[in-house]
Design an enzyme around this catalytic site. Structure first.
Site, mmCIF file in Angstrom:
data_model
loop_
_atom_site.group_PDB
_atom_site.id
_atom_site.type_symbol
_atom_site.label_atom_id
_atom_site.label_comp_id
_atom_site.label_asym_id
_atom_site.label_seq_id
_atom_site.Cartn_x
_atom_site.Cartn_y
_atom_site.Cartn_z
ATOM 1 N N GLU A 172 -0.911 -5.735 -1.705
ATOM 2 C CA GLU A 172 -1.147 -4.738 -0.955
ATOM 3 C C GLU A 172 0.160 -3.673 -1.520
ATOM 4 O OE1 GLU A 172 -1.961 -5.647 3.094
ATOM 5 O OE2 GLU A 172 -1.536 -3.799 3.751
ATOM 6 N N GLU A 296 -0.763 -3.739 13.640
ATOM 7 C CA GLU A 296 -1.964 -3.181 12.699
ATOM 8 C C GLU A 296 -2.744 -4.382 12.586
ATOM 9 O OE1 GLU A 296 -0.186 -2.082 8.865
ATOM 10 O OE2 GLU A 296 -0.017 0.177 9.882
ATOM 11 N N ASP A 369 7.401 5.180 8.842
ATOM 12 C CA ASP A 369 6.929 4.240 7.772
ATOM 13 C C ASP A 369 7.223 4.413 6.261
ATOM 14 O OD1 ASP A 369 5.447 2.244 6.616
ATOM 15 O OD2 ASP A 369 3.446 2.950 6.972
ATOM 16 N N GLU A 397 4.585 3.397 -2.045
ATOM 17 C CA GLU A 397 3.271 3.857 -1.514
ATOM 18 C C GLU A 397 3.448 5.264 -0.931
ATOM 19 O OE1 GLU A 397 2.811 1.407 2.341
ATOM 20 O OE2 GLU A 397 0.954 2.411 2.900
HETATM 21 O O1 GCW Z 1 3.125 1.096 5.125
HETATM 22 C C1 GCW Z 1 2.319 0.385 6.086
HETATM 23 C C2 GCW Z 1 1.240 -0.057 4.986
HETATM 24 C C3 GCW Z 1 0.666 -1.235 5.123
HETATM 25 C C4 GCW Z 1 1.694 -2.283 5.615
HETATM 26 C C5 GCW Z 1 2.297 -1.995 6.670
HETATM 27 C C6 GCW Z 1 3.591 -2.834 7.086
HETATM 28 C C7 GCW Z 1 1.500 -4.605 4.721
HETATM 29 O O2 GCW Z 1 0.356 1.016 4.622
HETATM 30 O O3 GCW Z 1 -0.230 -1.600 3.978
HETATM 31 O O4 GCW Z 1 1.074 -3.598 5.635
HETATM 32 O O5 GCW Z 1 2.933 -0.650 6.554
HETATM 33 O O6 GCW Z 1 4.409 -2.744 6.746
HETATM 34 O O7 GCW Z 1 3.111 -3.980 7.631
#
Ligand code: GCW
Length: 704
Positions: A172, A296, A369, A397
C-alpha cells in the site's frame, strides 16, 4: 589530439562503474585520499575481537568487507589476549558502563608506543555492531579516526520501519515494486535481501520492523504465517532488529470463530492471550503489535462502544508478560466532524493517562495526512500522561511518489523543532517524542517504509536518503538535515566536495520546491482521489466531504483557505495559546501556513508585499524553476557519477519537471476561475486549458 582527449574522457567515465544502487550507502569504495588511506590502514591492519556470537561474526564479516573495499587490505583477525594493537572490539573484562546503555558504544583511538590503536566498547554485542558501523561511516565519509573520543547512545528507543506490505506482496502506497517479504516461499527460502535489509538497518541504527500493513490481515496470525515471521525474526535478531506485526482487531472473530471482538469480553481477552502466547513461543523476543483501529473502515473497540484505550489495554495486557508493547495509532477521522483536522485530538485527548504503561500512541506528524507541509499535530502538546511516538511517511504518497526527488529530513526536522509550549517555551515536539519532556523511558519514531523489491530498494536513487535519514535521526534526533544529507551523499556517491556541495543544496531545497509546485502557502490535500497522483484541486465527487480536495482549499470568489480560527472551526484552540498566537492573526500568520488556518482574500497582502494571488503564481513558478535548476546542476555533475545512476536521476528529474508544470498549470488555471485575476506577465502562461488538465485520467498509478 581530439581523439586522444575523447579516449581519456571515456576512460575516466568508464572507471566509474555502473551501479545499480543495491548496495545503498554501504558501497565501500576505495579511499582516495592518500593520507587518510595510510592512517586507516594502520588502524585496521590487525583486528582483535573479544567474544563469540552471531553478531560478532557479522562484525567480523563487515570489517573484512569494508577493509577490502575501502583500504584494499585484508585485516589479520586475532581473538583474545594476544598482544593488542590495531582495532580492538569488545573488552576482555566486560564491565557494565552505564553511559552506554544497551545499544550505545564508545570509540577511543590514539597511539601506544608509536602503534595505532583503536577501541570500541559497548555493553552488548549489538552496541559493538553499532560502534563498528559508526567507525566504518567515519572512514566512508573521509574523516580522521586517529584521535577519537566518542560516546554515542540512541536518543530514541524504538527506531522503526513500518511496512505497509500485504501478504499478497502488494505494498500500500509502495512505489518501489512488490514487497520484499516473499511470504509464499518463507520460511524455507531465505532471500539474500532479508540479510542485506537487516544489515542496512543496523548500519543506521534501526532496531524494529513492523512487517505488515496497518490495514491488517488476520491471516498473518495463523500458525503457518507465524512460522514465516519466525524465520525473519531469527535472521534479524543478530542485527539487533525486533519484529512486530499489525493486529487486526477482529481477528478473534475471523480466526477464532468468536461472535465478538469486544475488548472487555472475557473470551475475547482469552483468545488474544492464547494467540500471543503462541507467538512468543515461536519468537521469544517478539516486539508486539501496531494497531490501526476504527479508522478508514478498520474494525476496532468503538464497534462495541468501547474506547481506544479499552482496545489498546486489552492487547497491552496480553503482551505485557512477555515485555511486548502496543503501538496504537491515532490516525482517525470520521464524517461526523466539521473539521478533519480536529478529530484525532477530540478522540484521544480525553484518554490521556488511560493507557497501560506498555502502550505508545503513534501520531502522524501532522493533523491530516502526511501532506507536503502540515503544522505539527496538536496531540503532541496535549497528552502529557501518554508516551507519544512519531509516525513519518518515508514512502512519498503525497510527495511526488516514485518520480520526484524529495529529501524529507527538512520536513522531519521542521516538525521536531516545532514548539508545543505545553510546558512553557522550549517544549518542542522533539522533547515530547524522546520522552524527556514528560518523563517517559519508552520512546519511538516510525517511518512508513519506502522499500520494495526494486533492485535499488526504493526505486528513486534519492529515496534511499529518506530511509537513511530516518535511522540517523532516530539515533541522534539533533542531527541537522545538512549533516544527514552530507553523510548520505558521501557514502552513496562521492566524497568530492565539488559533487557533495551542489547535490546537498539540491537535496536541502527539494522539499520546499515540491511544496511550491504542489501545495504552496498552506494548501493541502489537492491531489487526485484514491491514488493521490497528480493535481485535482477541483475534485468534488466523492460522497464524504473530507475525501474531496474542495473541502481542503475552500476556494471561492472571496478567497481561498480553511478558516480554523475562532471564526471558523476553531481547530486552533487545540494548541497552546502561544501557538494559537503564531497562527491566529491573518496578518502575522507565517505565509507557509496561511491557508491552513485562514480563508484569505485573493488580494490579501502577503509578507512579500504581493497579493495572495500573485504570491500563489510566484510560488508555483518558483517550484518549477527550481526543478529546472536541479536538472542543470545534475547534468553539470556528470563526471562524478556512474552512467546508470546519472541517467536514472536525469530521467526522473525530467519527469519531475513535467509534473511540476502539470501541477502549476492545473492549479493556477483552476484557482483563477475564482480569483479572476491574471497571471502576472513575468511568469510562464499555461499552454493548455483547464479542461485539458481536468480530463487527464491516470488509471493505474502504483501503490493504490
Ligand atoms: O495516507 C493514508 C493512506 C492510506 C493509509 C492511511 C493510514 C494504510 O492513503 O493508504 O492506509 O493513510 O495511514 O492508515
Amino acid at each position: 589530439m581530439r581523439i586522444l582527449l575523447l579516449a581519456i574522457i571515456t576512460f575516466v567515465f568508464s572507471s566509474l562503474k555502473a551501479e545499480d544502487g543495491y548496495e545503498l550507502w554501504l558501497r565501500y569504495k576505495p579511499v582516495e585520499n592518500k593520507n587518510l588511506l595510510t592512517s586507516y590502514r594502520s588502524f585496521l591492519k590487525e583486528i582483535n575481537i573479544y567474544g563469540k556470537s552471531e553478531t560478532m561474526q557479522i562484525i567480523k564479516d563487515e570489517l573484512k568487507k569494508a577493509s577490502l573495499g575501502m583500504l584494499g587490505q585484508t585485516p589479520v583477525f586475532k581473538s583474545t589476549t594476544q598482544k593488542t594493537f590495531g582495532l580492538i572490539i569488545g573488552s576482555p573484562k566486560k564491565t557494565e558502563n552505564s553511559n552506554f546503555g544497551q545499544e550505545g558504544f564508545a570509540i577511543n583511538s590514539g597511539t601506544i608506543d608509536g602503534k595505532a590503536i583503536i577501541y570500541i566498547y559497548a555493553n552488548t554485542d549489538i552496541g559493538l555492531l553499532y560502534g563498528v558501523f559508526h567507525l566504518i561511516r567515519l572512514m566512508q565519509t573521509g574523516q580522521q579516526i586517529a584521535m577519537l573520543n566518542i560516546i554515542s547512545t540512541p536518543k530514541i528507543k524504538l527506531r522503526i520501519l513500518d511496512h505497509w506490505d500485504n501478504l499478497n506482496r502488494t505494498v500500500e502506497r509502495g512505489y518501489a515494486g512488490f514487497s520484499i517479504w516473499d511470504w509464499h516461499k518463507l520460511p524455507d527460502y531465505i532471500d539474500k535481501r532479508y540479510i542485506d535489509y537487516a544489515r542496512a538497518n543496523a548500519s543506521i541504527g534501526i532496531n524494529s520492523t513492523v512487517l505488515t500493513n496497518v490495514n491488517a490481515n488476520a491471516v498473518v496470525l495463523t500458525k503457518p504465517y507465524l512460522e514465516k515471521v519466525k524465520a525473519l525474526a531469527d535472521l534479524f535478531r543478530p542485527y539487533g532488529i525486533k519484529v512486530y506485526l499489525t493486529a487486526r482487531f477482529s481477528a478473534p472473530i475471523e480466526l477464532g470463530k468468536l461472535k465478538t471482538a469486544d475488548p472487555l469480553n472475557d473470551t475475547v481477552q482469552l483468545w488474544w492471550k492464547q494467540k500471543i502466547k503462541e507467538v512468543y513461543e515461536l519468537i521469544p523476543d517478539f516486539g508486539g503489535f501496531l494497531v490501526k483501529a476504527n479508522s478508514e473502515g478498520q474494525p476496532g473497540p468503538q464497534d462495541y462502544n468501547r474506547t481506544h484505550a479499552d482496545g489498546a489495554n486489552m492487547l497491552a495486557d496480553a503482551v505485557a508478560p512477555f515485555n511486548g508493547i502496543i503501538m496504537w495509532r491515532a490516525f482517525v477521522y470520521s464524517s461526523s466532524s466539521n473539521d478533519r483536522f480536529k478529530q484525532a485530538y477530540e478522540e484521544f485527548k480525553p484518554l490521556d493517562g488511560k493507557f497501560r504503561k506498555n502502550v505508545l500512541l503513534q501520531v502522524k506528524n501532522g493533523p491530516i495526512d502526511f501532506q507536503p507541509r502540515e503544522p505539527f499535530s496538536p496531540l503532541f502538546g496535549a497528552m502529557p500522561q501518554t508516551p507519544l511516538m512519531m509516525e513519518f511517511q518515508l514512502t512519498q504518497e503525497y510527495l511526488g511518489q516514485g518520480t520526484h526527488l524529495v529529501f524529507e529530513a527538512p520536513l522531519f526536522k521542521e516538525v521536531l523543532n516545532a514548539d508545543t509550549y505545553s510546558k512553557g517555551k522550549g517544549s518542542t515536539v522533539t522533547k515530547v517524542i524522546d520522552g524527556s519532556l514528560n518523563n517517559f523511558s519508552l520512546s519511538g519514531i516510525a517511518g512508513v517504509s519506502n522499500i520494495g523489491n526494486d533492485i535499488n530498494w526504493c526505486s528513486h536513487p534519492f529515496a534511499q536518503a529518506n530511509w537513511y535519514a530516518l535511522g540517523r535521526l532516530c539515533w541522534d534526533i539533533n542531527l541537522s538535515s545538512a549533516q544527514i544529507a552530507d553523510e548520505w551523499i558521501r557514502q552513496t556517491f562521492s566524497n568530492d566536495p565539488s559533487f557533495v556541495e551542489p547535490v546537498k543544496k539540491i537535496m536541502l531545497q527539494s522539499r520546499e520546491t515540491l511544496v511550491n509546485y504542489m501545495t504552496p502557502l498552506g494548501l493541502t490535500h489537492i491531489m487526485y482521489n484514491g491514488h493521490h497522483y497528480g493535481p485535482m484541486p477541483w475534485g468534488n465527487t466523492l460522497n464524504r466531504p473530507d475525501w474531496n480536495p474542495v473541502y481542503y482549499h475552500k476556494a471561492d470568489a472571496s478567497g481561498i483557505g480553511f478558516d480554523r480560527t475562532s471564526n471558523g472551526t476553531n481547530a486552533l484552540a487545540q494548541y497552546a495559546v502561544e501557538v494559537q498566537n503564531e497562527f491566529s492573526d491573518i496578518n502575522k500568520c507565517p505565509d507557509e501556513f496561511l491557508l491552513w488556518f485562514h480563508h484569505a482574500s485573493w488580494d490579501h497582502k502577503m509578507h512579500s508585499g504581493r497579493t495572495l494571488w500573485d504570491e500563489l503564481c510566484n510560488k508555483y513558478n518558483s517550484g518549477v524553476d527550481s526543478v529546472r535548476s536541479f536538472i542543470k546542476q545534475w547534468d553539470s555533475l556528470k563526471k562524478y557519477i556512474d552512467e546508470d545512476r546519472l541517467t536514472q536521476v536525469d530521467q526522473l528529474l525530467n519527469i519531475q519537471l513535467k509534473e511540476a508544470i502539470w501541477w502549476r498549470n492545473a492549479c493556477l488555471l483552476y484557482f483563477q476561475t475564482f480569483s479572476k485575476m491574471p497571471i502576472p506577465t513575468q511568469y510562464e502562461k499555461p499552454d493548455k486549458t483547464l479542461e485539458y488538465y481536468q480530463n487527464i485520467r491516470i488509471l493505474y498509478a502504483p501503490g493504490n
